[in-house]
Design a protein around this motif. Structure first.
Motif, PDB file in Angstrom:
ATOM      1  N   ILE A 132       0.851  -1.185   0.000  1.00 54.04           N
ATOM      2  CA  ILE A 132       0.000   0.000   0.000  1.00 54.04           C
ATOM      3  C   ILE A 132       0.887   1.235   0.000  1.00 54.04           C
ATOM      4  O   ILE A 132       1.797   1.346   0.830  1.00 54.04           O
ATOM      5  CB  ILE A 132      -0.928   0.016   1.227  1.00 54.04           C
ATOM      6  N   PHE A 137      -2.671   6.674  -2.947  1.00 60.69           N
ATOM      7  CA  PHE A 137      -3.895   5.959  -2.564  1.00 60.69           C
ATOM      8  C   PHE A 137      -5.128   6.625  -3.176  1.00 60.69           C
ATOM      9  O   PHE A 137      -5.220   7.847  -3.231  1.00 60.69           O
ATOM     10  CB  PHE A 137      -4.003   5.945  -1.042  1.00 60.69           C
ATOM     11  N   LEU A 140     -11.484   4.518  -0.527  1.00 57.76           N
ATOM     12  CA  LEU A 140     -12.233   3.350  -0.098  1.00 57.76           C
ATOM     13  C   LEU A 140     -13.491   3.817   0.626  1.00 57.76           C
ATOM     14  O   LEU A 140     -13.503   4.902   1.218  1.00 57.76           O
ATOM     15  CB  LEU A 140     -11.393   2.467   0.834  1.00 57.76           C
ATOM     16  N   PRO A 146      -6.164   8.110   3.905  1.00 54.17           N
ATOM     17  CA  PRO A 146      -5.610   6.750   3.795  1.00 54.17           C
ATOM     18  C   PRO A 146      -5.171   6.174   5.137  1.00 54.17           C
ATOM     19  O   PRO A 146      -3.992   5.922   5.378  1.00 54.17           O
ATOM     20  CB  PRO A 146      -4.413   6.963   2.851  1.00 54.17           C
ATOM     21  N   THR A 151      -7.345   0.635   6.050  1.00 53.80           N
ATOM     22  CA  THR A 151      -7.225   0.246   4.646  1.00 53.80           C
ATOM     23  C   THR A 151      -6.966  -1.242   4.486  1.00 53.80           C
ATOM     24  O   THR A 151      -7.547  -1.893   3.616  1.00 53.80           O
ATOM     25  CB  THR A 151      -6.103   1.053   3.971  1.00 53.80           C
TER      26      THR A 151
END
Length: 776
Positions: A132, A137, A140, A146, A151
């Protein structure tokens, strides 16, 4: 919004414009190479393999849309002076030309299998790990920033049964079975707000590597997972900074070049909860403090809890010094802190009494890393660090005239030497040595009746490890085989831990994967009483003593098959894991085994399935399903028969979709899983039959389940330029949009009349949040 807040924002923007006017002008026509690689990978359905140092500071204009893949790669070669080698029409290896390798810059080549895994900034590698990168990023559901530990819960096989980042369950394991590393330093605290927010600032984290199995031999501990967080480690002579706030906290970070050889990275974050009472804070408080001594004191008619204050903050610093072209020195510092205080007042014998209860939790770490590039093939790294964790609580009970002090402290000191040797582009060798000394103490002091207990354990461990990695010329075959040998001086115990990671690509778009490992760990968390540490942070760290707290050992193997073509990923992984040496005190029982101390094991068998489809470059959607059976075996409990694990969540489904169009990002998702096991009182139990018993007779352990869990989340962000050198982002999210009342835990107690009461703990209700950030 108040006039003071509005005025503060305008003042902030004014100074940001001044700062950006003096910053270096950015060439609008060029973009970072990493962004161009993402564009090409989506356009031509290819994957890039490279070491971070190869593309650092590289920029180019986007190749013309009319160019073929070969022509686009040739164009980038001229622009960046890098070598682009196309393998099997699907993989491109980026290398620094030999004539430019003046700085001994050799690292392990990481073969990328899937880019934009779930969303941008998440990548799956062919060693089974997930990477990641918060800086790239995407978005979500439910997250506008983030958050690292939130995550990773989007990855199949990883969830939190109680929605916290201090209780992440990877393939049926407890949270203490996850190894958290911050720039190579082991951390013992993972969350702010007692578990609702990650304690690690994502804006100063360059990458996070997550392993569920097939772990590298250099990692010890963490029998369920490795979460390895890394900060930027290269000096690029560029100033970078940002600041922002949401309805819980405000933060700022800066990357400051001091000279050609030195750089300073700083970040800080602090809660605003003791200044502003927001709706987000109210929901977080309701979730965390429910069923705690803090809430119970409010409900007690004879006492009143008031003047409560809660805050948290964290500070990180990293100093980079390049002594020479071959020698690098790095200094690391981190401090994480949470504090809760409240006054408990009562009137006793016509006299007002007031005492202050408090809870503090903190983790401090300091480290020094020295790296030496001997030549283009040999790299050595030496690291020394100390990590210290403290959990302190003072709890006053005015009615019973009692004061309880509890303390849990961890000291972890380690020295590591890591050696990397690249025989050629196909074979890599890694080995090293690690010495670790861990000391853990627990204090309990009661004044009425007088009682004091202080226990301290110290354990020293020597570890050596070695592994070799092979990557075929056509990048179809990858094999990593290694092992780790641990020697614990106190127990005169040797433990061998082999590791395996094998990947084979076939029929161009299919990949077969085999992962396996044996691991062990000597630290774990236990619960003595559910109201320990005010009932808020109940778990305390303990150290194996080879008696009633054994060394925990695990063995795991998994088989996976993956299909990736035309932006469609279909992935299935079957696994089996057996963990020995767990104790009932580490599992958090709240039934007939709550006060039993027994040693046992658990075994989990399961499968993780993922279907991830990307439509054009703007829409990504996925659905994941996990099935497992997770059972305990304690020879002294349940007649030696197996029974469901407290984390035996048989079915879990996650569905989500994201939309990205230039500056706008949208995400919507749904999470469902079957209820946790629970133990109900026996239908034959009647407390009135034996009023002096003061005990509940339970049915078979974990023979029932809670109601299914269901949560829908959404989030949105919008980015825009403030000036040539400054960019702002605003975001909004709603957690649990439907305000579903999810019961995440149930247990039973006896009241003063010897009646059985059912206690239910609920998850977060509908929780909105908004954010504003500026990057310059």
């Amino acid at each position: 919004m108040s006039r003071k807040v509005t005025r503060s924002i305008f003042i902030l923007l004014f100074f940001l414009n001044i700062a950006t006017l003096s910053s270096q002008t950015v060439q609008k026509e060029k973009q970072p190479l990493i962004a161009i690689l993402k564009h090409l990978s989506e356009k031509f359905n290819i994957s890039f393999s490279y070491v971070d140092i190869a593309i650092d500071n590289k920029a180019s204009i986007i190749p013309d849309v009319s160019l073929s893949l070969d022509e686009a790669l040739e164009f980038l070669k001229m622009e960046t002076l890098l070598d682009f080698q196309l393998l099997d029409n699907r993989f491109v290896v980026i290398k620094i030309p030999k004539k430019d390798k003046t700085n001994h810059k050799t690292q392990h080549l990481e073969e990328v299998v899937v880019t934009n895994y779930l969303t941008t900034g998440i990548t799956k590698l062919n060693d089974g790990s997930i990477t990641i990168k918060p800086q790239t990023f995407g978005i979500l559901p439910g997250l506008i920033e983030p958050d690292i530990l939130q995550t990773i819960q989007a990855i199949p096989g990883i969830l939190s049964a109680d929605e916290t980042v201090s209780n992440i369950n990877v393939r049926g394991g407890t949270h203490d079975q996850n190894l958290l590393l911050w720039d190579g330093i082991k951390m013992y605290q993972s969350g702010h707000f007692f578990g609702l927010i990650s304690a690690f600032n994502p804006y100063t984290t360059k990458r996070v590597n997550v392993y569920k199995n097939g772990t590298r031999a250099k990692y010890g501990d963490g029998i369920s997972s490795i979460i390895d967080m890394r900060l930027p480690d290269h000096i690029d002579q560029e100033f970078d900074a940002g600041l922002g706030f949401n309805l819980i906290n405000t933060d700022a970070y800066a990357k400051i070049p001091l000279s050609k050889k030195t750089e300073l990275q700083l970040s800080t974050r602090r809660s605003i909860t003791d200044f502003i009472n927001t709706s987000t804070f109210e929901q977080y408080s309701k979730r965390i403090f429910q069923d705690s001594d803090f809430e119970k004191s409010k409900d007690n008619r004879n006492s009143i809890s008031q003047n409560e204050t809660f805050n948290f903050y964290d500070i990180t610093a990293k100093f980079l010094y390049n002594i020479s072209n071959k020698d690098k020195l790095r200094f690391h510092f981190l401090h994480v802190d949470n504090n809760l205080k409240y006054d408990e007042q009562s009137t006793i014998n016509d006299r007002n009494e007031s005492l202050n209860s408090k809870l503090s939790q903190r983790n401090s770490a300091i480290g020094l890393t020295y790296t030496r590039h001997w030549n283009s093939r040999l790299l050595t790294t030496a690291q020394f660090y100390v990590s210290n964790y403290d959990l302190d609580a003072t709890n006053f009970d005015i009615i019973n005239n009692q004061r309880l002090i509890q303390e849990n402290e961890v000291y972890d000191g380690s020295a590591k030497l890591d050696i990397n040797y690249s025989a050629n582009s196909l074979f890599k060798i890694n080995g090293g040595y690690q010495f670790t000394e861990v000391g853990i103490s627990n204090l309990e002091d009661v004044n009425n009746p007088e009682f004091r207990s202080f226990i301290r354990e110290v354990l020293r461990t020597h570890s050596v490890y070695a592994e070799t990695g092979f990557l075929s010329n056509n990048a179809k075959t990858r094999l990593t085989l290694g092992g780790r040998l641990n020697y614990m001086t106190k127990f005169d115990l040797f433990l061998a831990e082999p590791r395996l990671s094998f990947s084979q690509r076939f029929l161009n778009h299919f990949r077969f994967e085999v992962l396996g490992e044996l691991k062990s760990q000597t630290t774990s968390q236990i619960i003595d009483l559910q109201n320990d540490f005010l009932g808020i942070e109940k778990r305390r760290w303990v150290l194996s003593n080879y008696d009633n707290i054994p060394v925990i050992k695990s063995k795991q193997t998994s088989l996976g098959i993956h299909y990736n073509k035309n932006k469609l990923l279909v992935s299935a992984e079957a696994y089996i894991k057996k963990v020995d040496g767990i104790t009932t005190r580490s599992q958090g029982f709240q039934n007939q085994y709550q006060f039993v101390n027994s040693i046992g094991s658990y075994e989990i068998k399961g499968v993780d399935v993922l279907l991830n489809k990307q439509f054009s470059n703007m829409v990504s959607s996925w659905i994941s399903y996990s099935y497992n059976t997770n059972n305990y075996i304690f020879s002294e409990l349940n007649d030696g028969e197996k029974f469901p694990n407290n984390l035996d969540i048989r079915h879990a489904i996650a569905f989500a979709g994201t939309y990205t169009n230039k500056n706008i990002k949208l995400a919507l998702g749904l999470n469902w899983h079957s209820g946790k096991p629970t133990t109900e009182p026996s239908i034959n139990d009647n407390p009135d039959d034996n009023p002096d018993d003061n005990q509940i007779t339970y049915s078979s352990p974990n023979s029932k389940s809670l109601k299914d869990y269901l949560r829908a989340d959404c989030s949105a962000t919008y980015g825009f330029n403030i000036s040539d050198g400054a960019r702002a982002t605003i975001g909004a999210s709603v957690w649990n949009v439907l305000n579903n009342k999810n019961v995440i835990n149930t247990y039973y107690t006896l009241d003063a009349e010897n009646e059985v009461n059912k206690i239910e703990n609920e998850s977060l209700g509908i929780t909105p949040n908004v954010s504003f950030r500026v990057h310059f």
